[in-house]
Motif scaffolding. Sequence first.
Motif, PDB file in Angstrom:
ATOM      1  N   PHE A  71      71.093  13.410 -41.938  1.00 35.24           N
ATOM      2  CA  PHE A  71      70.681  14.872 -41.724  1.00 35.24           C
ATOM      3  C   PHE A  71      71.911  15.460 -40.732  1.00 35.24           C
ATOM      4  CE2 PHE A  71      68.595  17.707 -38.547  1.00 35.24           C
ATOM      5  CZ  PHE A  71      67.971  18.776 -39.352  1.00 35.24           C
ATOM      6  N   ALA A  72      72.236  16.521 -41.250  1.00 35.60           N
ATOM      7  CA  ALA A  72      73.407  17.184 -40.549  1.00 35.60           C
ATOM      8  C   ALA A  72      74.712  16.434 -40.530  1.00 35.60           C
ATOM      9  CB  ALA A  72      72.872  17.662 -39.086  1.00 35.60           C
ATOM     10  N   GLY A  73      74.824  15.670 -41.425  1.00 34.99           N
ATOM     11  CA  GLY A  73      75.994  14.748 -41.628  1.00 34.99           C
ATOM     12  C   GLY A  73      76.028  13.681 -40.956  1.00 34.99           C
ATOM     13  N   THR A  74      74.892  13.321 -40.241  1.00 35.09           N
ATOM     14  CA  THR A  74      74.856  11.718 -39.672  1.00 35.09           C
ATOM     15  C   THR A  74      73.619  11.165 -39.965  1.00 35.09           C
ATOM     16  OG1 THR A  74      74.989  10.901 -37.495  1.00 35.09           O
ATOM     17  CG2 THR A  74      73.601  12.950 -37.676  1.00 35.09           C
ATOM     18  N   VAL A  75      73.346  10.074 -39.643  1.00 34.16           N
ATOM     19  CA  VAL A  75      72.197   9.488 -40.022  1.00 34.16           C
ATOM     20  C   VAL A  75      71.384   9.276 -38.721  1.00 34.16           C
ATOM     21  CG1 VAL A  75      71.171   7.047 -40.704  1.00 34.16           C
ATOM     22  CG2 VAL A  75      73.195   7.527 -41.721  1.00 34.16           C
ATOM     23  N   VAL A 318      60.747  16.683 -34.397  1.00 34.21           N
ATOM     24  CA  VAL A 318      60.861  17.906 -35.528  1.00 34.21           C
ATOM     25  C   VAL A 318      62.259  17.979 -35.237  1.00 34.21           C
ATOM     26  CG1 VAL A 318      60.626  19.995 -36.263  1.00 34.21           C
ATOM     27  CG2 VAL A 318      58.504  18.738 -35.581  1.00 34.21           C
ATOM     28  N   TRP A 319      63.419  17.687 -36.017  1.00 34.52           N
ATOM     29  CA  TRP A 319      64.971  17.938 -36.103  1.00 34.52           C
ATOM     30  C   TRP A 319      65.225  19.221 -36.428  1.00 34.52           C
ATOM     31  CZ3 TRP A 319      67.701  13.815 -34.157  1.00 34.52           C
ATOM     32  CH2 TRP A 319      67.331  12.349 -33.845  1.00 34.52           C
ATOM     33  N   ILE A 320      65.817  19.898 -35.583  1.00 32.67           N
ATOM     34  CA  ILE A 320      66.566  21.339 -36.078  1.00 32.67           C
ATOM     35  C   ILE A 320      68.041  21.322 -35.999  1.00 32.67           C
ATOM     36  CG2 ILE A 320      66.011  23.750 -35.981  1.00 32.67           C
ATOM     37  CD1 ILE A 320      63.914  21.972 -33.638  1.00 32.67           C
ATOM     38  N   VAL A 321      68.761  21.621 -37.148  1.00 35.54           N
ATOM     39  CA  VAL A 321      70.185  21.803 -37.045  1.00 35.54           C
ATOM     40  C   VAL A 321      70.476  23.529 -37.161  1.00 35.54           C
ATOM     41  CG1 VAL A 321      70.408  21.505 -39.699  1.00 35.54           C
ATOM     42  CG2 VAL A 321      72.370  21.197 -37.843  1.00 35.54           C
ATOM     43  N   PHE A 322      71.277  23.950 -36.428  1.00 36.82           N
ATOM     44  CA  PHE A 322      71.604  25.144 -36.174  1.00 36.82           C
ATOM     45  C   PHE A 322      73.321  25.123 -36.552  1.00 36.82           C
ATOM     46  CE2 PHE A 322      67.783  25.134 -33.793  1.00 36.82           C
ATOM     47  CZ  PHE A 322      67.259  26.328 -34.129  1.00 36.82           C
ATOM     48  N   ASN A 323      73.771  26.415 -36.880  1.00 40.41           N
ATOM     49  CA  ASN A 323      75.206  26.546 -36.887  1.00 40.41           C
ATOM     50  C   ASN A 323      76.035  26.324 -35.770  1.00 40.41           C
ATOM     51  OD1 ASN A 323      75.486  27.286 -39.960  1.00 40.41           O
ATOM     52  ND2 ASN A 323      74.803  29.226 -39.472  1.00 40.41           N
ATOM     53  N   THR A 325      75.475  25.670 -31.306  1.00 36.38           N
ATOM     54  CA  THR A 325      74.518  25.226 -30.085  1.00 36.38           C
ATOM     55  C   THR A 325      74.461  26.417 -29.050  1.00 36.38           C
ATOM     56  OG1 THR A 325      75.445  22.884 -30.238  1.00 36.38           O
ATOM     57  CG2 THR A 325      74.369  23.986 -27.998  1.00 36.38           C
ATOM     58  N   PHE A 326      73.138  26.898 -28.821  1.00 36.29           N
ATOM     59  CA  PHE A 326      72.806  28.028 -27.845  1.00 36.29           C
ATOM     60  C   PHE A 326      71.863  27.486 -26.987  1.00 36.29           C
ATOM     61  CE2 PHE A 326      69.956  28.021 -31.742  1.00 36.29           C
ATOM     62  CZ  PHE A 326      68.576  27.917 -31.065  1.00 36.29           C
ATOM     63  N   TRP A 327      71.463  26.300 -27.014  1.00 39.33           N
ATOM     64  CA  TRP A 327      70.585  25.839 -25.822  1.00 39.33           C
ATOM     65  C   TRP A 327      71.164  25.159 -24.836  1.00 39.33           C
ATOM     66  CZ3 TRP A 327      70.587  24.407 -30.909  1.00 39.33           C
ATOM     67  CH2 TRP A 327      71.356  23.151 -31.095  1.00 39.33           C
ATOM     68  N   PRO A 361      75.142  20.279 -34.077  1.00 34.82           N
ATOM     69  CA  PRO A 361      74.269  21.150 -33.245  1.00 34.82           C
ATOM     70  C   PRO A 361      72.826  20.894 -33.567  1.00 34.82           C
ATOM     71  CG  PRO A 361      75.322  22.536 -34.882  1.00 34.82           C
ATOM     72  CD  PRO A 361      75.909  21.026 -35.084  1.00 34.82           C
ATOM     73  N   ILE A 362      72.218  19.803 -33.237  1.00 36.27           N
ATOM     74  CA  ILE A 362      70.971  19.485 -33.478  1.00 36.27           C
ATOM     75  C   ILE A 362      69.963  19.456 -32.130  1.00 36.27           C
ATOM     76  CG2 ILE A 362      69.324  17.465 -34.105  1.00 36.27           C
ATOM     77  CD1 ILE A 362      71.399  16.519 -35.731  1.00 36.27           C
ATOM     78  N   LEU A 363      68.860  20.183 -32.455  1.00 36.03           N
ATOM     79  CA  LEU A 363      67.763  20.369 -31.197  1.00 36.03           C
ATOM     80  C   LEU A 363      66.556  19.573 -31.638  1.00 36.03           C
ATOM     81  CD1 LEU A 363      67.358  21.471 -28.446  1.00 36.03           C
ATOM     82  CD2 LEU A 363      66.276  23.607 -29.610  1.00 36.03           C
ATOM     83  N   GLU A 364      65.961  18.641 -30.977  1.00 37.87           N
ATOM     84  CA  GLU A 364      65.096  17.893 -31.138  1.00 37.87           C
ATOM     85  C   GLU A 364      63.627  18.236 -30.549  1.00 37.87           C
ATOM     86  OE1 GLU A 364      64.013  13.161 -31.910  1.00 37.87           O
ATOM     87  OE2 GLU A 364      65.055  13.949 -30.141  1.00 37.87           O
ATOM     88  N   ALA A 365      62.826  18.883 -31.177  1.00 42.22           N
ATOM     89  CA  ALA A 365      61.353  19.138 -30.637  1.00 42.22           C
ATOM     90  C   ALA A 365      60.467  17.875 -30.540  1.00 42.22           C
ATOM     91  CB  ALA A 365      60.665  20.289 -31.466  1.00 42.22           C
TER      92      ALA A 365
END
Length: 405
Positions: A71-75, A318-323, A325-327, A361-365
Amino acid sequence: MVTLSALLLFVAAIAAAYGQSCENPDAQVLILGAGMSGISAARTLYESGETDFIILEQASRVGGRMRSIEFAGTVIDIGPQWLFTSEDPTDTSNPSNILYQFAQQCGLELRPDGLGTRGNIIYDRDGAVITTSLFPTFGRYAIAEAAALQLGARLDEENPDGTRDFSVAVGLRISGWDPRTPEEQHVEYINWDFPVTQSTSSVSFRRRFGMDRRTFPIINLVTDQRGYAYLAECIGEAFLNSSRLHLNTQVSAVQYSDECVCATALENGVTRQYCAPYAIHTFALGTLQLGTIQFEPPLPESKVFAYNLLQPSVFQKVWIVFNETFWDTDVDFIFILDPVFGREYFPVFQPIGASYPGNPPILEALLSGETSLRVGLQDPEISRLQLLEILGRIYGDRVTEPVDI
């Protein structure tokens, strides 16, 4: 090494009621399931000199709930992702360190998570930071929890067999904590529901605040690009081979009597039976409660009562990847206190991307309890809209469309 009794739900020395008999068994021991319990049981047998066993596993790999994806270029691990140890992970007398010791031997890449060192940030539903305003409420909870620990110690002394027990909710109420306001309920969620994944009304007070209570202050994040399941593969390296390990083999029924046990399974599209004088089954609690495995004769009533009395912990990520980081990135967790929707949306986020190679740039819920069940059943598009809605209230126009969820 952990004893079998600590790892297994049931150990049966039982006999086949029909079909293939144990006059010509497939092995001396059947191990049903190749999660960590099954692999650990097999290792215990192997190291004690019993090498005639067969492991039946419905998945295409070992590790049970350990699952990783790219996911997002990483495991990343979408099952368990942390490894907990005591303050001294080299202490071999502490059973909480066994997995850590195996991880060291296997060269599993770990990163100290640092949870508890950076602090949390708490927002209200309109995006205002309210962390400091909740300090007095956190203080009152801490005082009540300290009193609950004293109550637990006193009960251990007065009633060592544990027969006098009640829920954590009752114990905290006796100790001075009775959450009524949204702020109090949110503080309880942060301190209890979220990390424990169950409500205070569903957990034994004695088990939490007395009776050999253990804590795990050191938290390691598994960042190994082979995935957490590599640990199970490594532990079983000496004995896992094609003759012992049967993958893609889903057990549907277990027949038994006093001398032998036979497991009926669908193996790569073909139904067959495996029989042995002894069997160890490591079926998950949820599997037993759903009744997806048919036992013949039925399991004893005491066993059925025992596993139905237990409430499985429910935790979902829930893993979310964005372009980009804004958080907030310099905190352990981002909590959202929303008295309107309560926990129906996404109340907890973890800025976790920096822990992985390349700093994606991964944010995890993080979801637990009823919220986890709801999100797991709803349309992913609804989840995406809810995520964007709540992040938009916190971070405004800095929020961009997710690249992937």
